[in-house]
Design a protein around this motif. Structure first.
Motif, PDB file in Angstrom:
ATOM      1  N   LEU A 270       0.821  -1.224   0.000  1.00 21.46           N
ATOM      2  CA  LEU A 270       0.000   0.000   0.000  1.00 21.46           C
ATOM      3  C   LEU A 270       0.847   1.263   0.000  1.00 21.46           C
ATOM      4  O   LEU A 270       0.420   2.284  -0.535  1.00 21.46           O
ATOM      5  N   TRP A 303      -5.685  -1.562  -2.676  1.00 24.31           N
ATOM      6  CA  TRP A 303      -6.759  -0.846  -1.951  1.00 24.31           C
ATOM      7  C   TRP A 303      -8.128  -1.315  -2.406  1.00 24.31           C
ATOM      8  O   TRP A 303      -9.030  -1.527  -1.614  1.00 24.31           O
ATOM      9  N   GLY A 359      -6.135   4.198   5.784  1.00 18.90           N
ATOM     10  CA  GLY A 359      -7.468   3.677   5.499  1.00 18.90           C
ATOM     11  C   GLY A 359      -8.568   4.449   6.197  1.00 18.90           C
ATOM     12  O   GLY A 359      -9.407   5.078   5.547  1.00 18.90           O
TER      13      GLY A 359
END
Ligand code: DUC
Ligand code: ZN
Ligand code: ZN
Length: 473
Positions: A270, A303, A359
């Motif tokens: 990520l 994601w 997130g």
């Protein structure tokens, strides 16, 4: 009269499905009440303005793993579980790796001896099957599943660990018979060897070429093959450390066909890319892991996998080696090619702050999905639910209290592991775990350990909720 040993008061509780204001009453290491005005307790923890979440479960870590001649992993169980506690984790699941010629019982004896008395948080081993002999398949594995070792990992790459397709089918078949879950490291070994040889002949040996030697098709093909083998045997499979959209698409497609195929991704996919190694020269070794971090499009795809549920578990793949150390990243025997750099990076403490910050704080996922990805789904996948992975009456009081507003710039010294760097140095984080409680005992408060390394226990597990025959829960 005091009804509880501990009350956590005034916080916002979140599970994988709900968010609500409640106090927690804890007795004998378990959650005994959820509500308000719970009365007296020997200890009251003020959680006002804080989130009260199920403790993190990191179902993919490596501690004390033999890693090649002259190379020593940076964490054993003491520092590895310390770092886990710093990162808001209450259970970790390391691998017990079978060496060729070794029985699984022998391997387990060694890992248990390493872990004994050295764990700050609870621990439960997966078995890496590197030598699937008749004895392993016919006797050891069925008996070990009964003993609570209900997940196996198989590798499609690495000398000494990789299995042929036939061997994978045989291991999967035992998993089907016994109700165990198979985890797969999906990379095509022959393709990697071909590419490494070609790069070395060209003189392309710096650490950054590690990523060139393991491009996306290497992972995509192996992911497709692993899924096909699992389909042939009709067994659930977890594809670990998925790094890109093409592998993710293989998993999504299998899921849409009704197959029990699950995906895991990790923080390095990520927030890191292969470009981060450019210009680092030998220090690029600090970011060498497999599969390698890729590019911005792959980050987006990971994601998307998280947001859409293709990915069900978010793990660290903590696999630490020191950089400035003759037993670490730069091979002690003076060999300079990326081929010899041990694969793996530390991340057990950084995993959840990164997922929370990137997130939840940035609005990509809600708090309930964060809890699912960080804890509940790991417990369900690996046979620990509902003892672990949720906040419910009767569950172990495994709790992480988070300050959702705390702003931190990541630096290695705050992470508590045995490495000498973090690949996430300098990343700005919003949201931080301020207290970790394992079975009702606080083990970390405000970045300090509380108590000694003898609180963690080894957990025998039930069979995975995902591996049970349809209709059975
Ligand atoms: N695979 C892992 O699961 N961890 C570290 C290295 C690797 O290749
Ligand atoms: Zn792996
Ligand atoms: Zn790993």
């Amino acid at each position: 009269m005091r009804t509880f040993d501990t009350i956590i008061r005034g916080g916002t509780v979140a599970t994988a499905s709900d968010t609500f204001a409640a106090d927690l009453g804890i007795r004998d290491g378990r959650i005994a009440a959820l509500g308000h005005d719970l009365g007296e307790a020997a200890e009251v923890i003020d959680a006002s303005g804080r989130l009260v979440l199920p403790g993190g479960i990191d179902s993919h870590v490596h501690f004390a793993q033999p890693s090649g001649p002259g190379i020593v992993m940076a964490d054993g169980f003491e520092t590895g579980t310390r770092s886990a506690a710093f990162g808001g984790n209450t259970t970790v699941m390391p691998f017990c790796v079978q060496q060729k010629g070794q029985t699984l019982r022998e391997a387990l004896k060694g890992y248990h001896a390493e872990a004994q008395g050295r764990c700050h948080v609870d621990v439960s081993f997966h078995l890496v099957i590197a030598d699937p002999t008749e004895g392993v398949l016919g006797q050891e594995l069925p008996a070990l599943v009964e003993d609570g070792y209900t997940s196996f990992k198989v590798f499609m790459t690495y000398e000494g660990m990789k299995l042929s397709d036939l061997e994978m089918l045989n291991v999967m078949s035992v998993a089907r018979e016994t109700g165990a879950l198979v985890m797969v490291h999906a990379e095509n070994d022959d393709a990697i060897r071909f590419l490494i040889d070609r790069l070395e002949r060209q003189g392309d040996i710096a650490p950054k070429f590690h990523a060139t030697s393991r491009p996306i098709p290497v992972e995509r093909e192996a992911t497709h093959r692993a899924i096909s083998l699992a389909e042939i045997v009709d067994v659930p499979v977890m594809i670990v450390h998925v790094s890109n959209g093409e592998a993710m698409e293989e998993i999504r497609r299998a899921q849409s066909r009704g197959l029990k195929v699950y995906g895991e991704t990790c923080p390095q996919y990520l927030v890191l890319t292969a470009a981060d190694l450019e210009g680092l020269n030998m220090e690029g070794a600090k970011l060498v892991c497999s599969p390698p971090p890729r590019d911005a499009a792959s980050q987006e795809a990971c994601w998307r996998g998280i947001e859409t549920g293709v990915v069900s578990t978010f793990s660290s793949d903590h696999c630490p080696f020191r950089y400035d150390d003759p037993q670490g990243k730069l091979n002690p025997r003076g060999r300079t090619s990326f081929r010899w750099v041990p694969n793996g990076i530390p991340g057990v403490a950084a995993r959840l702050p990164i997922l929370f910050s990137e997130g939840v704080s940035k609005g990509r996922i809600d708090l309930n999905r964060f809890v699912a990805l960080s804890s509940t789904n790991h417990a369900k996948t690996y046979g620990l639910y509902p003892r672990k992975g949720t906040i419910a009456i009767g569950s172990d009081a495994d709790v992480a209290i988070w300050d959702p507003e705390r702003q931190v710039t990541l630096t290695h010294s705050m992470l508590g592991d045995g490495a000498d760097y973090t690949p996430y140095e300098g990343i700005d984080i919003k949201g931080w775990p301020v207290l970790t409680m394992v079975r009702g005992t606080t083990v970390m408060r405000d970045g300090e350990l509380v108590g000694g390394p003898d609180h963690g226990r080894h957990l025998a597990r039930e069979r995975s909720a995902l591996a049970r025959p349809r209709g059975q829960v």
